[in-house]
Scaffold this motif. Sequence first.
Motif, short mmCIF file in Angstrom:
data_model
loop_
_atom_site.label_atom_id
_atom_site.label_comp_id
_atom_site.label_asym_id
_atom_site.label_seq_id
_atom_site.Cartn_x
_atom_site.Cartn_y
_atom_site.Cartn_z
N LEU A 181 -4.85 3.32 -4.02
CA LEU A 181 -3.40 3.12 -4.01
C LEU A 181 -3.05 1.78 -4.62
O LEU A 181 -2.12 1.66 -5.43
N ALA A 182 -3.80 0.78 -4.24
CA ALA A 182 -3.52 -0.57 -4.72
C ALA A 182 -3.76 -0.69 -6.22
O ALA A 182 -3.19 -1.56 -6.87
N THR A 183 -4.60 0.16 -6.75
CA THR A 183 -4.79 0.14 -8.19
C THR A 183 -3.70 0.93 -8.89
O THR A 183 -3.21 0.54 -9.95
N ALA A 184 -3.31 2.03 -8.26
CA ALA A 184 -2.41 2.95 -8.95
C ALA A 184 -0.95 2.57 -8.83
O ALA A 184 -0.16 2.80 -9.75
N VAL A 185 -0.55 2.02 -7.71
CA VAL A 185 0.88 1.84 -7.45
C VAL A 185 1.24 0.36 -7.48
O VAL A 185 0.67 -0.45 -6.75
N ALA A 186 2.22 0.04 -8.32
CA ALA A 186 2.54 -1.36 -8.59
C ALA A 186 2.85 -2.16 -7.32
O ALA A 186 2.39 -3.28 -7.16
N SER A 187 3.62 -1.56 -6.41
CA SER A 187 4.06 -2.35 -5.27
C SER A 187 2.93 -2.65 -4.29
O SER A 187 3.12 -3.38 -3.32
N PHE A 188 1.75 -2.09 -4.50
CA PHE A 188 0.62 -2.39 -3.63
C PHE A 188 -0.42 -3.26 -4.32
O PHE A 188 -1.40 -3.64 -3.73
N ARG A 189 -0.17 -3.54 -5.58
CA ARG A 189 -1.19 -4.22 -6.36
C ARG A 189 -1.48 -5.59 -5.75
O ARG A 189 -0.59 -6.30 -5.33
N GLY A 190 -2.75 -5.91 -5.70
CA GLY A 190 -3.13 -7.24 -5.21
C GLY A 190 -3.35 -7.30 -3.71
O GLY A 190 -3.86 -8.29 -3.20
N ILE A 191 -2.95 -6.26 -3.00
CA ILE A 191 -3.13 -6.31 -1.54
C ILE A 191 -4.51 -5.76 -1.21
O ILE A 191 -4.90 -4.70 -1.68
N LYS A 192 -5.25 -6.53 -0.40
CA LYS A 192 -6.57 -6.05 0.02
C LYS A 192 -6.48 -5.51 1.44
O LYS A 192 -5.95 -6.16 2.33
N TYR A 193 -7.05 -4.33 1.60
CA TYR A 193 -6.93 -3.65 2.89
C TYR A 193 -7.44 -4.51 4.03
O TYR A 193 -6.82 -4.63 5.07
N LYS A 194 -8.58 -5.17 3.80
CA LYS A 194 -9.14 -5.92 4.93
C LYS A 194 -8.29 -7.14 5.26
O LYS A 194 -8.29 -7.61 6.39
N ASP A 195 -7.53 -7.64 4.29
CA ASP A 195 -6.65 -8.77 4.57
C ASP A 195 -5.53 -8.38 5.53
O ASP A 195 -4.96 -9.22 6.22
N GLY B 247 2.06 -8.67 8.71
CA GLY B 247 3.07 -9.14 7.77
C GLY B 247 2.65 -10.32 6.92
O GLY B 247 3.47 -10.94 6.29
N LYS B 248 1.35 -10.62 6.92
CA LYS B 248 0.92 -11.75 6.10
C LYS B 248 1.09 -11.42 4.63
O LYS B 248 1.31 -12.27 3.80
N LEU B 249 0.95 -10.16 4.32
CA LEU B 249 1.03 -9.76 2.93
C LEU B 249 2.20 -8.82 2.75
O LEU B 249 2.45 -7.96 3.59
N ARG B 250 2.89 -9.00 1.69
CA ARG B 250 3.99 -8.07 1.50
C ARG B 250 4.04 -7.64 0.05
O ARG B 250 3.65 -8.38 -0.85
N ALA B 251 4.52 -6.46 -0.10
CA ALA B 251 4.64 -5.95 -1.45
C ALA B 251 5.80 -6.64 -2.13
O ALA B 251 6.76 -7.03 -1.47
N PRO B 252 5.75 -6.81 -3.46
CA PRO B 252 6.92 -7.34 -4.15
C PRO B 252 8.12 -6.47 -3.78
O PRO B 252 7.99 -5.26 -3.64
N ASP B 253 9.24 -7.11 -3.62
CA ASP B 253 10.35 -6.38 -3.03
C ASP B 253 11.40 -6.12 -4.08
O ASP B 253 12.24 -6.97 -4.38
#
Lengths: 430, 558
Positions: B516-530, B536-542
Motif C-alpha cells: 500500500l505504501a508503495t502504491a498509494v501516494a498518501s501512504f508513501r514513506g510510512i513504515k508499518y512498524k513505526d 498519530g506520530k505519522l500522518r499522511a500528507p493531508d
Amino acid sequence: MPELILTKDLDVPDYHRLAGYRSRGGYGALKKALDEMTPATVGAEVKKASLRGRGGAGFPAGTKWGFIPAQTEKPKYLCVNADEGEPGTFKDKVIMERAPHMLIEGIILSCWAVGIHHAYIYIRGEFVKARKILQAAVDECYAEGILGPKVMGKEFCLDVTVHAGAGAYICGEETGLIESLEGKPGKPRIKPPFPALVGLFGCSTVVNNVETLAFVPHIIERGADWFLKIGSERNPGTRLFGVSGCVVKPGVFELPMGTTLREIIYTHAGGLPEGRTLKGVIPGGVSAPILTPDEIDTKADFDSLAAKKSMAGSGGLIVIDDSVCMVRLLARIARFFAHESCGQCTPCREGTDWAFKVVSRIERGEGQPGDVDKLASIATSFAGITICVLADAAAGPILSFVQKYREEFDLHVTEKRCPLENKAPSRPGP
Amino acid sequence: MPKVTIDGREIEVEPGTTIIQAAARLGVKIPHYCWHPRLSVAGNCRMCLVEVEKAPKLMTACSTPIERDGMVVHTRSAKVKEAQGTVLEFLLLNHPLDCPICDKAGECRLQDLYFEHSRRDSRLGPDEKVHKPKNVDIGDHIVLDVERCILCTRCVRFMREFAKDPVLGIIERGDHSEITIFPARRLSSRYSLNTTDICPVGALTSKEFRFAQRVWFLKHTRSVCPHCSAGCPVILDHNRGQIYRMMPGERDGLAVWLCDPGRLGYTCVNDEKRPVAPLLAPPEGRADQVSTTWAEALAAVSAGFQEHLGKAGPNSVAGIFSNWCTNEEVFAFTRLMTRGIGTASVACHKPLRGLVDSGAPDGILIREDKNPNTRGASEIPTLMKKEPKALTDIFDGLMSGKIKALWVVDPDLLGRIPEGKERKRAQDALKKAKLLVVQSPFVNATSRLADVHLVSAPWTEKEGTFTNVEGLVQKINRAHGPRGEALPDLAIFQRLADAMQINVDVAEPAHVFGELATAVASFRGIKYKDLDRGHGKLRAPDPAGGKQPEKDGDTKTP
Ligand SMILES: Cc1cc2nc3c(=O)[nH]c(=O)nc-3n(C[C@H](O)[C@H](O)[C@H](O)COP(=O)(O)O)c2cc1C
Ligand code: SF4
Ligand code: SF4
Ligand code: FES
C-alpha cells in the motif's frame, strides 16, 4: 492626651451625616485635592506618609497604589475591605457607624489618585447597622454631587457600591473578597498575579482596609510631614486599638502606633478587674501569636510586634487573665479556623480541623501522651504551604500557646482534667 | 528565553512555562493531583511543592512560572520531601479505608504517591473521620463516592472547560467541603466518563466498570476508537478474551479525551451471541444458517463465484467493501476483486451511520461520520486501475440480474442504510443475488440474508490501520482472539483466494501495508512498524488541509 485623628470628632452630633461631617471641615481635604493638587501629588503624599495598611499586614498603602499600572485598557477598581472578620477586632465598625463620610472621603481621594471610577465596599454581612448608615451616607453623597458623574463638579466620575458579605472570615482575605464580589465562593486565588494586576473582574484592583482609607483625608489635609511625626519609627500615625477580654474598660482606643501594650491595657482599658492577674495578651486579633505578661512592654506597632514573633495584625487586643484555661481558649480559636478554612488547600482543610480535634480532646481530659507534641507538629506542617495565609494564621496561636503554656497542656493530659477547675473540663461553647 | 536549573540540570524554556512543565521536559516527575496538562491550574492539592532558591517558601510547581533567568529548583530536597509527606498525611486523614473494594485500587494516585513519597504511619488517633455520602448516582454512567474525593477540582474544571457543561462543583467549607452535582442536574454530558479517568482517586467511577475487574488483571492494547471519523487513540483494557473498558490513548504524548458513546462501543464485541464459526444456509432457503467449517464455507463461495464467472462473465460477481475495512483490507479486497477475479463491479459502502450513534457533532470531538475509515476507504481505491462503482449500480445490477453473486465486507450493510425506501431497495437487491456472501463479525439483518456468512474478527481482534478524518494513519492492534473460529478479514481474503487459486499474498497486514505504501501516494514513506511507536506520530500528507491535532502539553497524563 495624645492627638486624635480619626476619632477626634466622633462626639459631634450627627457626625455620621453629611452636615455633621461638614461642620468639622469634612470633604475639605477632597476639595483641596481637586482644586490644588493632581492625582499624582495625592498619591505621592500618601506614599511619603508611609501609611501602613491597617487590615493586618501593614503594607504601605502608597506603595500598593504604585503597583497599579498608570495606563490600563480595562477599568481599575478599589475594594474597600470592611469585612472585619478577625475575632477580637471591631474598629472598622466604629468608623463606618460614626464617621462614614471620613471613609467615603478617603475612598474618593484614593480613587482619584489611582484613576479609579468604581469602588466597592465589601462589608461584613453581620454589620447590618453599619451597612445602613454607610449606605445612607453614600446616598447623601450622590444627592449632593460628591459621588456620581461629576465629583464636586469636577471632571471625575466615581461610583461607590456597598456590598454585604454572607458571613465568611475568608472573604476578608483580599482575593477571597474579590472572588466573593464576583459572585463566586470566597476561595482565595493563587498569587501571583496580585490584585494590582489581575483583581476584580480581571482588572487592576486596589484592596484597602477601612481604617487605612479613613486616614487619607487627614494626610491630604495636613500633610505627610505632620503624619510622620506621630507614632513610632516606620510606623507613623495613630491606630484604632480594639481591646477586649479581661479588662475593666473594653473598647476602641485611638492611640499613636508604638504605644506599649502595657499602656493600652492598664492606662486606657482600665487594667484587669480586682484580684485578677494578667496571663497573656493576643495583640492583633486571634491570628497573632500570644504574648506573655513579661512581653507587654513591647510597642504595639508592626515592626516591634513582628520582632517578638507576633504581629500587630488588625489591632485587636485580647487580654487574658488567670481565670482562663489556655487549652480551652485555644480549642475555641482552633475551632474558628477549622470552621473558616475555605477548604481548597489540602493542608489547611484537613489540618485545621485535625488540630481542633486534638486540642479539644486534650481539653476534655481525653488527651493521650504525645498529643501536645502532635498538636504542635500538625500546626507546623500546615503552615506556610497553602494558597493564602489563613493556615499560617491558624498555626500562630497553636504554636505560641503550646510553647508558652506547655505546662497547662501537659497537666490536662496527665491529670485528665483542667487544673484550673475542680471538675473535669467541659467542651468549649458553641 | 529564561534558563532554569532543576535538580542540577539546566533547561531553557519559553517565558511563562511552569516548573512542572519544564521538569517534565527534563524527565523529572513532580508528584501532583490537581494539575492536569489539559486543564487550567487550580493549585489546591499542594502536592507539587518544590524548593526554589531565594524564595522564602516552597512553591507549587504547577502554578509557578519561570520568568526570570537563573531560577534554581530542587524537587527532592529534605524540605520538599517533608512537605510531600505532610500533604499525603493530610489527604489520607479523612480518606475512607475502601481500598479493598475500590475500583480505583491499583491505579489510584493516592495509593501510588503515598507508596512512592511517604509511607508514614498513621497518626490519626481516636478521632472520627469526617463522613460524607457514598454511592451517589449522578449520571447515566457515573457513580460518585463523596468521601473518597480529595477535592482536586479536576472533574469540575473538566466539565466547565472541556465538556462545556458545568454541573459539578464544591460546596461547604473546610473539611466538610464536598464535591457535588448541581441541584436537579445529572452528569449527562457525552463526555462524562473522562471524569473517571482524571479523578485521581475512586470518587468518580464508571458504572460499566464498577466491580467488573481488578485493574491489575487487565492487559492493555493500543487501538483506535472506530466509532467516528475522529479516530481517537484508545487503550483496550481486557482480560481472558473480554474487553472491560476502553481508556484514552495518547496523541503527541498527551492522553486524549474520549466521548462516552465511543468509549462504550466495545460492548458489541463482548456479545455472547456473537457467532464463532462460519455459517452456511442450506441451498433451498436462507433462513436457517448453520455453523460450518471454513473449508466448507469457502468451498461454497469459491464454487459459486466460479460458476457465475464461467457462465455470466467477470462482472457478474460483485463486491462491496466499507468504511469499516482497514486500509489493508480495502487495498487487498479491491485488488483481489479487480485483478484476481477481474470484476469491475466493486463498490464502497460509506454511509455516515456507523455501529454506535454518538449523536450530533459538537465541535468538541464527536464527528458526524460514525465510521473509522471513510477517508482511507475513499483514498485507496481512487488510485486503483478501476474506480469503484456507486452502491446503487451494484443494486441495479442485482435487480436486473446482471450481477449474480455478491460479496459484502461490512459489519452491518443494511443496518447502516437509513430505514425506509432506501433500505428496502437494498434489501430487495440483496435477496435477488443468487449467491450472497456476507463477511461480518456480527449476526444481523444483512447476515441473515446470506448464503454464506464468513464470520470475521471485530476490530479488537485484528490488526491494521485506519485513516482518520484529519488524514492521520493509525494502527489498531489485536487485543486477543479472534474468538472461536472467527478470522481476521485479511485471512479470509487469503483463504478464499487460495480456494479460487488466485495468486495473492494478503494474509499479513504488515505485508499488505508495505504494498500500500508503495502504491498509494498518501501512504508513501510510512513504515508499518513505526506506527507502533505511538498514536498519530505519522500522518499522511493531508490533501484537504485538515486541522492537525492540538499540541498543548508535554507530558503524559497520569
Ligand atoms: C484570612 C484572612 C482574613 C482577613 N480578613 C481581613 C478583614 O476582615 N479586613 C481587612 O481589612 N483585612 C483582612 N485581611 C487582610 C487582607 O487580605 C488585606 O491584606 C487587607 O485588606 C489589605 O488592606 P490594607 O493594606 O489597607 O491593610 C485578611 C487576611 C486574611 C489572610
Ligand atoms: S489556606 Fe485555607 S483558607 Fe486559605 S485558600 Fe487554602 S484552604 Fe482556603
Ligand atoms: S471527584 Fe475526583 S476529580 Fe473530582 S474533585 Fe474529587 S478527587 Fe478530584
Ligand atoms: S498539582 Fe500543584 S497544587 Fe496541585
